[in-house]
Design a protein around this motif. Structure first.
Motif, PDB file in Angstrom:
ATOM      1  N   GLN A  32      38.843  33.025  41.650  1.00  0.00           N
ATOM      2  CA  GLN A  32      38.264  33.687  42.819  1.00  0.00           C
ATOM      3  C   GLN A  32      36.743  33.575  42.792  1.00  0.00           C
ATOM      4  OE1 GLN A  32      39.257  37.851  43.163  1.00  0.00           O
ATOM      5  NE2 GLN A  32      37.736  38.226  44.743  1.00  0.00           N
ATOM      6  N   GLU A  35      34.402  31.760  45.715  1.00  0.00           N
ATOM      7  CA  GLU A  35      33.398  32.509  46.465  1.00  0.00           C
ATOM      8  C   GLU A  35      31.985  31.990  46.183  1.00  0.00           C
ATOM      9  OE1 GLU A  35      33.889  36.634  45.658  1.00  0.00           O
ATOM     10  OE2 GLU A  35      35.825  36.791  46.679  1.00  0.00           O
ATOM     11  N   GLU A  64      35.295  36.403  50.716  1.00  0.00           N
ATOM     12  CA  GLU A  64      36.132  37.450  50.114  1.00  0.00           C
ATOM     13  C   GLU A  64      37.248  37.862  51.055  1.00  0.00           C
ATOM     14  OE1 GLU A  64      35.701  41.984  48.255  1.00  0.00           O
ATOM     15  OE2 GLU A  64      33.928  40.879  48.945  1.00  0.00           O
ATOM     16  N   LYS A  70      41.299  37.747  50.480  1.00  0.00           N
ATOM     17  CA  LYS A  70      42.119  38.940  50.662  1.00  0.00           C
ATOM     18  C   LYS A  70      43.300  38.659  51.582  1.00  0.00           C
ATOM     19  CE  LYS A  70      38.767  42.617  49.723  1.00  0.00           C
ATOM     20  NZ  LYS A  70      38.021  43.783  50.274  1.00  0.00           N
TER      21      LYS A  70
END
Length: 398
Positions: free
Chosen positions: A330, A334, A341, A345
């Protein structure tokens, strides 16, 4: 006296050599140039992500793509959600018997799948659910098998440790027994001159089994295209590797078989290690290789093991918070500007929805019929004219 003291001190210092060890941080790979939306771009894996035994290290500079990294993230999240669902179903007493989960080890299964071809073969032990899905199975099929339902990959008759696909040979319940079977699959590949290899996986707890070393010997004797993969999650059942093994450098235990130790928490390092191993066995035809992934499981050995009697809760929490493989990927996505983000999600939500739907489908499936107990015993076309059951009078005719 002062000269003698200095001499003794210098000798004591000389006895403490610097030993470089594998690092298991999940997010140490560095971006080398600008990340691209559609084109491959270069990243550099941390130099301590690999340790070798009688072979060279893999290249640290590797190409990745946005789509592959996002696909890896999606698969890792989905596999963890599936295992979490199995955990909940077991605690609700809907799953019975043995159940071994791989939460925390997702980088190994997903990274392995991204480093091999669909025609390569994989065989592993009982911590097998993610590999079964990634090798061509379905989440419904895995959950259904755990629940003992007809939708299961073995029609509800095999359970957690007996799940198969044409390129995935289980799921095996006997500790270490899958390793010589993997060598046998590799023997068949060499005999038929296939340009493929077999990844025979086992845990650190099985590494001291005699049959493992026998398989090593035969594989090297015949130079089989077999990659022996040790998933070292630090604990064999409730015993730490240090308490059970005089040599915990499992990648060095193949005698004349070279070995590679890999950071099993960084999925980019895992994929690079797998590609290196496949090239070694298939393209370069150098024979077998030992591949050790240093990883970590968050839960106990199985659902009956709380996992906190032989290690502290603080240790588990530290690994979750600092070295989680999903969080590491992750961060890459990012920081390299590949997704926001909020995008990630949404992937998380989609993974949960996919698993929730699969669970409901599995729960709705009926249990096997009594007559199904007589099927899938023999290979199709080789069944005898009749089979005897538990008693002489209990007979099923074909």
């Amino acid at each position: 006296m002062s000269s003698l003291a200095r001499l003794r001190f210098s000798r004591r210092v000389a006895r403490v050599p610097f030993i470089r060890t594998i690092q298991t941080t999940a997010d140490t790979t560095q971006l080398q140039d600008s990340a691209h939306e559609t084109e491959p771009f270069w990243v550099k894996i941390h130099e301590d992500s690999f340790q070798t035994y009688n072979c060279d290290k893999p290249e640290l500079d590797v190409k990745v793509t946005k789509n592959e990294l996002l696909d890896m993230y999606r698969q890792m999240q989905t596999m963890r959600r599936m295992e979490m669902a199995a955990d909940a179903l077991y605690k609700a007493k809907m799953i019975r018997g043995f159940c071994h989960l791989a939460i925390g080890q997702e980088a190994v299964s997903v990274g392995l799948e991204h480093g091999i071809t669909k025609n390569d073969k994989v065989i592993t032990s009982y911590r097998c659910h993610p590999l079964a899905v990634l090798r061509g199975g379905t989440i419904q099929g895995v959950i259904g098998e755990l629940l003992g339902r007809q939708i299961g990959m073995s029609r509800g008759k095999g359970g957690s440790m007996h799940i198969f696909t044409p390129s995935f040979f289980g799921g095996n319940g006997i500790v270490g027994a899958q390793v010589p079977l993997g060598a046998g699959i590799a023997f068949a590949q060499k005999y038929t001159e296939e340009a493929t290899c077999t990844f025979a996986m086992y845990g650190d707890g099985a590494a001291n089994q005699g049959q493992v070393f026998e398989a090593f010997n035969m594989a090297k004797l015949w130079d089989l295209p077999c990659v022996f993969v040790c998933e070292n999650n630090k604990y064999g059942m409730g015993t730490s590797a240090e308490r059970s093994s005089s040599n915990t450098q499992y990648f060095t235990r193949g005698d004349k078989i070279p070995g590679l130790q890999v950071n099993g928490m960084d999925i980019i390092a895992v994929k690079q290690g797998v590609e290196y191993a496949r090239k070694w066995t298939v393209e370069d035809k150098k024979g077998p290789l030992l591949l050790e992934f240093v990883t970590y499981r968050y839960g106990g050995h199985s659902m009956s093991d709380p996992g906190t009697t032989y290690r502290t809760r603080e240790e588990v929490q530290r690994m979750r918070s600092t070295q989680d493989p999903i969080r590491g990927l992750q961060r890459y996505i990012e920081e390299w500007g590949l997704a926001s983000e909020q995008d990630l999600k949404q992937i998380d939500k989609d993974a949960k929805a996919t698993v929730d739907t699969a669970v409901e489908e599995a729960k709705a499936s009926p249990i096997p019929n009594t007559q199904d107990l007589w099927t899938d015993i023999y290979y199709a076309g080789t069944e005898p004219s009749f089979m005897r059951g538990r008693e002489r009078e209990e007979v099923c005719f074909a």
